[in-house]
Design a protein around this motif. Structure first.
Motif, PDB file in Angstrom:
ATOM      1  N   ALA A  13      -1.423   0.433  10.224  1.00  0.00           N
ATOM      2  CA  ALA A  13      -2.859   0.073  10.031  1.00  0.00           C
ATOM      3  C   ALA A  13      -3.380  -1.413  10.355  1.00  0.00           C
ATOM      4  O   ALA A  13      -2.835  -2.113   9.505  1.00  0.00           O
ATOM      5  CB  ALA A  13      -3.440   0.557   8.741  1.00  0.00           C
ATOM      6  N   GLU A  14      -4.120  -1.742  11.120  1.00  0.00           N
ATOM      7  CA  GLU A  14      -4.772  -3.113  11.440  1.00  0.00           C
ATOM      8  C   GLU A  14      -5.314  -3.479   9.895  1.00  0.00           C
ATOM      9  O   GLU A  14      -6.093  -3.055   9.415  1.00  0.00           O
ATOM     10  CB  GLU A  14      -5.703  -3.308  12.486  1.00  0.00           C
ATOM     11  N   GLY A  15      -4.829  -4.728   9.652  1.00  0.00           N
ATOM     12  CA  GLY A  15      -5.344  -5.281   8.453  1.00  0.00           C
ATOM     13  C   GLY A  15      -4.653  -4.919   7.156  1.00  0.00           C
ATOM     14  O   GLY A  15      -5.074  -5.449   6.072  1.00  0.00           O
ATOM     15  N   ALA A  16      -3.736  -3.813   7.184  1.00  0.00           N
ATOM     16  CA  ALA A  16      -3.203  -3.503   5.781  1.00  0.00           C
ATOM     17  C   ALA A  16      -2.142  -4.566   5.383  1.00  0.00           C
ATOM     18  O   ALA A  16      -1.603  -5.131   6.053  1.00  0.00           O
ATOM     19  CB  ALA A  16      -2.285  -2.097   6.336  1.00  0.00           C
ATOM     20  N   VAL A  17      -2.252  -4.662   3.793  1.00  0.00           N
ATOM     21  CA  VAL A  17      -1.204  -5.482   3.500  1.00  0.00           C
ATOM     22  C   VAL A  17      -0.141  -4.734   2.889  1.00  0.00           C
ATOM     23  O   VAL A  17       0.830  -5.590   2.396  1.00  0.00           O
ATOM     24  CB  VAL A  17      -1.987  -6.459   2.376  1.00  0.00           C
ATOM     25  N   GLY A  18      -0.091  -3.563   3.067  1.00  0.00           N
ATOM     26  CA  GLY A  18       1.033  -2.866   2.346  1.00  0.00           C
ATOM     27  C   GLY A  18       0.516  -1.288   2.647  1.00  0.00           C
ATOM     28  O   GLY A  18      -0.357  -0.997   3.080  1.00  0.00           O
ATOM     29  N   TYR A  19       1.385  -0.458   1.970  1.00  0.00           N
ATOM     30  CA  TYR A  19       1.190   0.900   2.070  1.00  0.00           C
ATOM     31  C   TYR A  19       1.841   1.650   0.875  1.00  0.00           C
ATOM     32  O   TYR A  19       2.929   1.257   0.321  1.00  0.00           O
ATOM     33  CB  TYR A  19       2.059   1.580   3.203  1.00  0.00           C
ATOM     34  N   GLU A  20       1.071   2.378   0.232  1.00  0.00           N
ATOM     35  CA  GLU A  20       1.491   3.361  -0.968  1.00  0.00           C
ATOM     36  C   GLU A  20       2.383   4.595  -0.275  1.00  0.00           C
ATOM     37  O   GLU A  20       1.742   4.880   1.089  1.00  0.00           O
ATOM     38  CB  GLU A  20       0.455   3.811  -1.795  1.00  0.00           C
ATOM     39  N   TRP A  21       3.408   5.096  -0.909  1.00  0.00           N
ATOM     40  CA  TRP A  21       4.067   6.320  -0.233  1.00  0.00           C
ATOM     41  C   TRP A  21       4.591   7.173  -1.302  1.00  0.00           C
ATOM     42  O   TRP A  21       4.913   6.611  -2.243  1.00  0.00           O
ATOM     43  CB  TRP A  21       5.340   5.556   0.480  1.00  0.00           C
ATOM     44  N   ILE A  43       5.797  -3.071   1.995  1.00  0.00           N
ATOM     45  CA  ILE A  43       5.120  -4.032   2.804  1.00  0.00           C
ATOM     46  C   ILE A  43       4.822  -3.401   4.192  1.00  0.00           C
ATOM     47  O   ILE A  43       4.022  -3.873   4.941  1.00  0.00           O
ATOM     48  CB  ILE A  43       5.992  -5.195   2.691  1.00  0.00           C
ATOM     49  N   GLY A  44       6.118  -2.888   5.112  1.00  0.00           N
ATOM     50  CA  GLY A  44       5.933  -2.538   6.282  1.00  0.00           C
ATOM     51  C   GLY A  44       5.599  -0.800   6.638  1.00  0.00           C
ATOM     52  O   GLY A  44       5.443  -0.273   5.665  1.00  0.00           O
ATOM     53  N   ASN A  45       5.899  -0.576   7.665  1.00  0.00           N
ATOM     54  CA  ASN A  45       5.633   0.945   8.422  1.00  0.00           C
ATOM     55  C   ASN A  45       6.824   1.773   8.216  1.00  0.00           C
ATOM     56  O   ASN A  45       7.076   2.701   8.802  1.00  0.00           O
ATOM     57  CB  ASN A  45       4.555   1.017   9.335  1.00  0.00           C
ATOM     58  N   PHE A  46       7.989   1.257   7.572  1.00  0.00           N
ATOM     59  CA  PHE A  46       9.039   2.156   7.413  1.00  0.00           C
ATOM     60  C   PHE A  46       9.725   2.175   6.200  1.00  0.00           C
ATOM     61  O   PHE A  46       9.664   1.172   5.271  1.00  0.00           O
ATOM     62  CB  PHE A  46      10.135   1.239   8.470  1.00  0.00           C
ATOM     63  N   TYR A  47      10.502   3.243   5.916  1.00  0.00           N
ATOM     64  CA  TYR A  47      11.200   3.325   4.384  1.00  0.00           C
ATOM     65  C   TYR A  47      12.391   3.963   4.649  1.00  0.00           C
ATOM     66  O   TYR A  47      12.428   5.018   5.216  1.00  0.00           O
ATOM     67  CB  TYR A  47      10.061   3.873   3.469  1.00  0.00           C
ATOM     68  N   GLN A  48      13.430   3.284   4.393  1.00  0.00           N
ATOM     69  CA  GLN A  48      14.709   3.964   4.327  1.00  0.00           C
ATOM     70  C   GLN A  48      15.178   4.374   2.800  1.00  0.00           C
ATOM     71  O   GLN A  48      15.177   3.593   2.060  1.00  0.00           O
ATOM     72  CB  GLN A  48      15.982   2.911   4.675  1.00  0.00           C
TER      73      GLN A  48
END
Length: 79
Positions: A13-21, A43-48
């Motif tokens: 997402a443009e401008g996102a500083v992180g993601y809740e998952w 922080i990124g758009n990937f979670y292992q």
């Protein structure tokens, strides 16, 4: 048989500083299995996953972008 160690990815997402998952066992997310929210956001758009999932179990997951909102007062009025 070993249980799976899944990975998850989603669109940036443009401008996102992180993601809740979150991951849950129901689509209404009333039985959340684990989550990364607030100060623990991703922080990124990937979670292992560092946790294994159970076989023959349906899971639902979601990611929500976090944006920083400006704080403080405006320094003037412009037109």
């Amino acid at each position: 048989m070993a249980r799976p160690w899944p990975s998850f990815s989603w669109s940036l997402a443009e401008g996102a500083v992180g993601y809740e998952w979150q991951i849950a066992r129901d689509a209404g997310f009333t039985t959340i299995q684990w989550e990364y929210v607030g100060d623990r956001r991703l922080i990124g758009n990937f979670y292992q996953s560092e946790r294994q999932l159970e076989y023959a179990t349906t899971y639902y997951w979601r990611a929500r972008p976090i944006f920083v909102m400006p704080t403080g007062k405006a320094d003037g009025v412009y037109g």
